[in-house]
Design a protein around this motif. Structure first.
Motif: not given
Length: 245
Positions: A217-241
């Motif tokens: 796992a990496k800080d930007e790629d792990h199950p918790m962040i990958n499966r936290s969705l903001v309006n259907g978008v994974s938090a992995r791809f939302i750098d500001e949060i």
């Protein structure tokens, strides 16, 4: 470079009750890029986990007690990742592999299952007994070689330290055919060409330590962040949060 097989410390040849209590340093690569040491623990000896190190334990005979973690026992066939305290052998025999300058996560497991959970090469399988907590971390594996295995010669980019826990076989290098039986402890130096082979009568199962990985796992790629969705978008791809260092 030739494979190093240390038959002199074949733990299976000596009943646990007959060995002298000792902590025996068998292999020392403290100056390596991934610094590691290998010890034999026997009798009623005690091993103190060094500060800033993590120790991988495989219990061969008898049992040990992990005093830094609520006096937990580790019985024959079990394994552990130990980060503090003492490992006390109780009329037993074990190997300890120390990874210097590394902080693992305490765990106990076992016994080793009869078959690996991951496909490997040439019909062999593998199980991550102690997986890397983060990308690049050390790990402990069980490698399973079925009957009639003839493995493709290959190398590893870092040292491999292992112990035969079931069956028998051969480790081949360009210069040697090294027989392996239960209790043999071996070291395969970095970039050594080798392959494992079995006959029609028996499998081979070994514990294998890797001081590093290219997996985890990496800080930007792990199950918790990958499966936290903001309006259907994974938090992995939302750098500001994402949590910053």
């Amino acid at each position: 470079m030739s494979i190093e097989v240390m038959h002199i410390v074949n733990l299976f040849k000596f009943p646990a009750s007959s060995v002298i209590p000792q902590v025996n340093l068998l292999y020392d690569e403290s100056t390596d890029i991934f610094p590691s040491k290998l010890y034999e623990l026997s009798g009623n000896a005690k091993f103190t986990v060094p500060e800033n190190s993590t120790c991988f334990l495989y219990q061969h005979q008898g049992h040990s007690v992990l005093t830094g973690h609520y006096n937990l026992p580790v019985y024959a066939g079990m394994y552990a990742c130990v980060t503090a305290g003492e490992i006390k052998a109780m009329n037993g025999q074990a190997i300890i592999i120390e990874r210097l300058n590394y902080r693992g996560m305490f765990s106990i497991g076992g016994e080793v299952e009869p078959l690996g959970r991951l496909r490997y090469i040439d019909g062999c399988t593998d199980s991550l007994l102690v997986p890397p907590v983060k990308f690049g971390d050390a790990c402990l594996n069980a490698l399973f070689f079925p009957v009639n295995t003839h493995q493709t010669p290959h190398t590893h980019p870092s040292v491999r330290i292992g112990m035969v826990i079931r069956g028998h076989g051969i480790c081949a290098t360009p210069d040697h055919q090294v027989p392996l039986v239960v209790g043999d402890i071996f070291v395969i130096p970095t970039d050594t060409i080798h392959s494992f082979h079995t006959d029609a009568n028996d499998e081979l199962v070994v514990i294998a330590y890797h001081p590093d990985t290219d997996f985890g796992a990496k800080d930007e790629d792990h199950p918790m962040i990958n499966r936290s969705l903001v309006n259907g978008v994974s938090a992995r791809f939302i750098d500001e949060i994402r949590t910053k260092a």
